[in-house]
Design a protein around this motif. Structure first.
Motif, PDB file in Angstrom:
ATOM      1  N   ASP A  46     -12.509 -15.003 -59.132  1.00 41.06           N
ATOM      2  CA  ASP A  46     -12.008 -14.068 -60.138  1.00 41.06           C
ATOM      3  C   ASP A  46     -10.575 -14.474 -60.450  1.00 41.06           C
ATOM      4  O   ASP A  46      -9.647 -14.134 -59.719  1.00 41.06           O
ATOM      5  CB  ASP A  46     -12.080 -12.630 -59.605  1.00 41.06           C
ATOM      6  CG  ASP A  46     -11.717 -11.601 -60.669  1.00 41.06           C
ATOM      7  OD1 ASP A  46     -10.982 -11.953 -61.626  1.00 41.06           O
ATOM      8  OD2 ASP A  46     -12.145 -10.455 -60.535  1.00 41.06           O
ATOM      9  N   THR A  47     -10.408 -15.228 -61.534  1.00 37.46           N
ATOM     10  CA  THR A  47      -9.068 -15.738 -61.846  1.00 37.46           C
ATOM     11  C   THR A  47      -8.134 -14.621 -62.325  1.00 37.46           C
ATOM     12  O   THR A  47      -6.922 -14.752 -62.191  1.00 37.46           O
ATOM     13  CB  THR A  47      -9.139 -16.839 -62.908  1.00 37.46           C
ATOM     14  OG1 THR A  47      -9.881 -16.356 -64.038  1.00 37.46           O
ATOM     15  CG2 THR A  47      -9.825 -18.077 -62.357  1.00 37.46           C
ATOM     16  N   SER A  48      -8.695 -13.535 -62.849  1.00 37.92           N
ATOM     17  CA  SER A  48      -7.831 -12.429 -63.290  1.00 37.92           C
ATOM     18  C   SER A  48      -7.190 -11.747 -62.086  1.00 37.92           C
ATOM     19  O   SER A  48      -6.064 -11.260 -62.169  1.00 37.92           O
ATOM     20  CB  SER A  48      -8.623 -11.423 -64.111  1.00 37.92           C
ATOM     21  OG  SER A  48      -9.597 -10.781 -63.320  1.00 37.92           O
ATOM     22  N   LYS A  49      -7.905 -11.713 -60.979  1.00 37.43           N
ATOM     23  CA  LYS A  49      -7.374 -11.111 -59.756  1.00 37.43           C
ATOM     24  C   LYS A  49      -6.817 -12.164 -58.802  1.00 37.43           C
ATOM     25  O   LYS A  49      -6.300 -11.832 -57.734  1.00 37.43           O
ATOM     26  CB  LYS A  49      -8.473 -10.316 -59.046  1.00 37.43           C
ATOM     27  CG  LYS A  49      -8.970  -9.113 -59.823  1.00 37.43           C
ATOM     28  CD  LYS A  49     -10.038  -8.356 -59.040  1.00 37.43           C
ATOM     29  CE  LYS A  49     -10.513  -7.137 -59.820  1.00 37.43           C
ATOM     30  NZ  LYS A  49     -11.594  -6.408 -59.103  1.00 37.43           N
ATOM     31  N   SER A  55      -8.427 -14.289 -56.914  1.00 38.98           N
ATOM     32  CA  SER A  55      -9.099 -14.124 -55.628  1.00 38.98           C
ATOM     33  C   SER A  55     -10.447 -14.820 -55.642  1.00 38.98           C
ATOM     34  O   SER A  55     -11.052 -15.049 -56.694  1.00 38.98           O
ATOM     35  CB  SER A  55      -9.267 -12.644 -55.294  1.00 38.98           C
ATOM     36  OG  SER A  55     -10.184 -12.047 -56.198  1.00 38.98           O
ATOM     37  N   SER A  56     -10.910 -15.142 -54.451  1.00 37.65           N
ATOM     38  CA  SER A  56     -12.203 -15.785 -54.263  1.00 37.65           C
ATOM     39  C   SER A  56     -12.835 -15.217 -53.007  1.00 37.65           C
ATOM     40  O   SER A  56     -12.144 -14.730 -52.110  1.00 37.65           O
ATOM     41  CB  SER A  56     -12.021 -17.297 -54.107  1.00 37.65           C
ATOM     42  OG  SER A  56     -13.245 -17.929 -53.761  1.00 37.65           O
ATOM     43  N   ARG A  88     -17.423 -18.806 -62.295  1.00 34.88           N
ATOM     44  CA  ARG A  88     -17.296 -17.488 -61.673  1.00 34.88           C
ATOM     45  C   ARG A  88     -18.070 -17.406 -60.357  1.00 34.88           C
ATOM     46  O   ARG A  88     -17.717 -16.623 -59.469  1.00 34.88           O
ATOM     47  CB  ARG A  88     -17.791 -16.402 -62.620  1.00 34.88           C
ATOM     48  CG  ARG A  88     -16.885 -16.234 -63.819  1.00 34.88           C
ATOM     49  CD  ARG A  88     -15.497 -15.754 -63.415  1.00 34.88           C
ATOM     50  NE  ARG A  88     -14.528 -15.890 -64.495  1.00 34.88           N
ATOM     51  CZ  ARG A  88     -13.654 -16.895 -64.565  1.00 34.88           C
ATOM     52  NH1 ARG A  88     -13.614 -17.833 -63.651  1.00 34.88           N
ATOM     53  NH2 ARG A  88     -12.796 -16.942 -65.572  1.00 34.88           N
ATOM     54  N   GLU A  89     -19.131 -18.200 -60.257  1.00 34.00           N
ATOM     55  CA  GLU A  89     -19.933 -18.134 -59.040  1.00 34.00           C
ATOM     56  C   GLU A  89     -20.602 -19.481 -58.830  1.00 34.00           C
ATOM     57  O   GLU A  89     -20.959 -20.181 -59.789  1.00 34.00           O
ATOM     58  CB  GLU A  89     -20.995 -17.039 -59.176  1.00 34.00           C
ATOM     59  CG  GLU A  89     -21.803 -16.773 -57.918  1.00 34.00           C
ATOM     60  CD  GLU A  89     -22.682 -15.538 -58.057  1.00 34.00           C
ATOM     61  OE1 GLU A  89     -22.176 -14.499 -58.516  1.00 34.00           O
ATOM     62  OE2 GLU A  89     -23.878 -15.632 -57.719  1.00 34.00           O
ATOM     63  N   SER A 127      -6.952 -14.846 -51.437  1.00 33.76           N
ATOM     64  CA  SER A 127      -6.129 -14.536 -52.603  1.00 33.76           C
ATOM     65  C   SER A 127      -5.086 -15.630 -52.756  1.00 33.76           C
ATOM     66  O   SER A 127      -4.655 -16.228 -51.775  1.00 33.76           O
ATOM     67  CB  SER A 127      -5.455 -13.175 -52.432  1.00 33.76           C
ATOM     68  OG  SER A 127      -4.631 -13.172 -51.286  1.00 33.76           O
ATOM     69  N   THR A 153     -17.504 -16.916 -55.038  1.00 31.65           N
ATOM     70  CA  THR A 153     -17.141 -16.302 -56.308  1.00 31.65           C
ATOM     71  C   THR A 153     -15.664 -16.545 -56.561  1.00 31.65           C
ATOM     72  O   THR A 153     -14.874 -16.746 -55.633  1.00 31.65           O
ATOM     73  CB  THR A 153     -17.418 -14.794 -56.300  1.00 31.65           C
ATOM     74  OG1 THR A 153     -16.592 -14.175 -55.303  1.00 31.65           O
ATOM     75  CG2 THR A 153     -18.883 -14.503 -56.024  1.00 31.65           C
TER      76      THR A 153
END
Lengths: 112, 113
Positions: A66-69, A71-72, A54-55, A24, A64
């Protein structure tokens, strides 16, 4: 300062199992990278994923993002004893264009 | 060269001694970074060069730390009056640009006694 936080801090699995590590981060980024470090050695680049992706896959690695969260995740499939190492995520801040900022890492141990 | 080269690989310094750590980046790489890594921790950013210009030195822990890259190639990290808390592995990395893959050297392990 450290931008990324990996989870878990340590992971022990058997050969053949999959290993998943999470990262994160706090700010908007240009890209996120994963590196591996064997004990007493330098860091080796594994994979880079851009902020609009995204992946991404590379051999047994799947990343992966997830820019909204903010996190990867890094998935290593069919793990081998040779995968035993510390894994770090690293990000660069979009606005500042600064150097890579690393997390504290996940130590992966794969036993045969 | 084929990769990033750092020297020495190991350095033992007496407390109060000055040390100089060298980094030879990959030829043609514009960006050069220095990191400090304590045992069991991730690399902590120290400073960043683009060619000979030091664009960011916000990570240098004190004014005892000084880095230079006078000709935009080889870089030297100097630590004056070393203290025990300076004991760590110092990593150098280079990349073609700011945002992209960074290639790391093997590091210099500094032990201050």
């Amino acid at each position: 300062s450290q931008q990324g936080e990996e989870d878990p801090q340590a992971l022990s699995i058997q050969e053949g199992e999959n290993a998943t590590m999470n990262c994160s981060y706090k700010t908007s980024i240009n890209n996120l990278q994963w590196y591996r470090q064997n004990s007493g050695r330098g860091l080796v680049h594994l994979i880079l994923i851009r902020s609009n992706e995204r992946e991404k896959h590379s051999g047994r690695l799947r990343v992966t993002l997830d820019t909204s969260k903010k996190s990867s995740s890094l998935l290593i499939t069919a793990s081998r004893a040779a995968d035993t190492a510390s894994y770090f995520c690293a990000t660069d801040e979009r606005q500042a264009g600064t150097a890579l900022i690393f997390g504290k890492g996940t130590t992966l141990s794969v036993s045969s | 060269g084929a990769g990033v080269s750092q020297s020495p690989r190991y350095k033992v310094a007496k407390r109060g001694q000055d040390v100089a750590l060298r980094c030879d980046p990959i030829s043609g790489h514009v960006s050069l970074f220095w990191y400090q890594q304590a045992l069991g921790q991730g690399p902590e950013f120290l400073t960043y060069f683009q060619n000979e210009a030091q664009l960011d030195k916000s990570g240098l822990p004190s004014d005892r730390f000084f880095a230079e890259r006078p000709e935009g190639s080889v870089s030297t990290l100097k630590i004056q009056r070393t203290q025990q808390e300076d004991s760590a592995v110092y990593l150098c990395a280079s990349s073609l640009g700011v945002s992209g893959t960074a290639f790391f050297g093997q590091g210099t392990r500094l032990t201050v006694v």
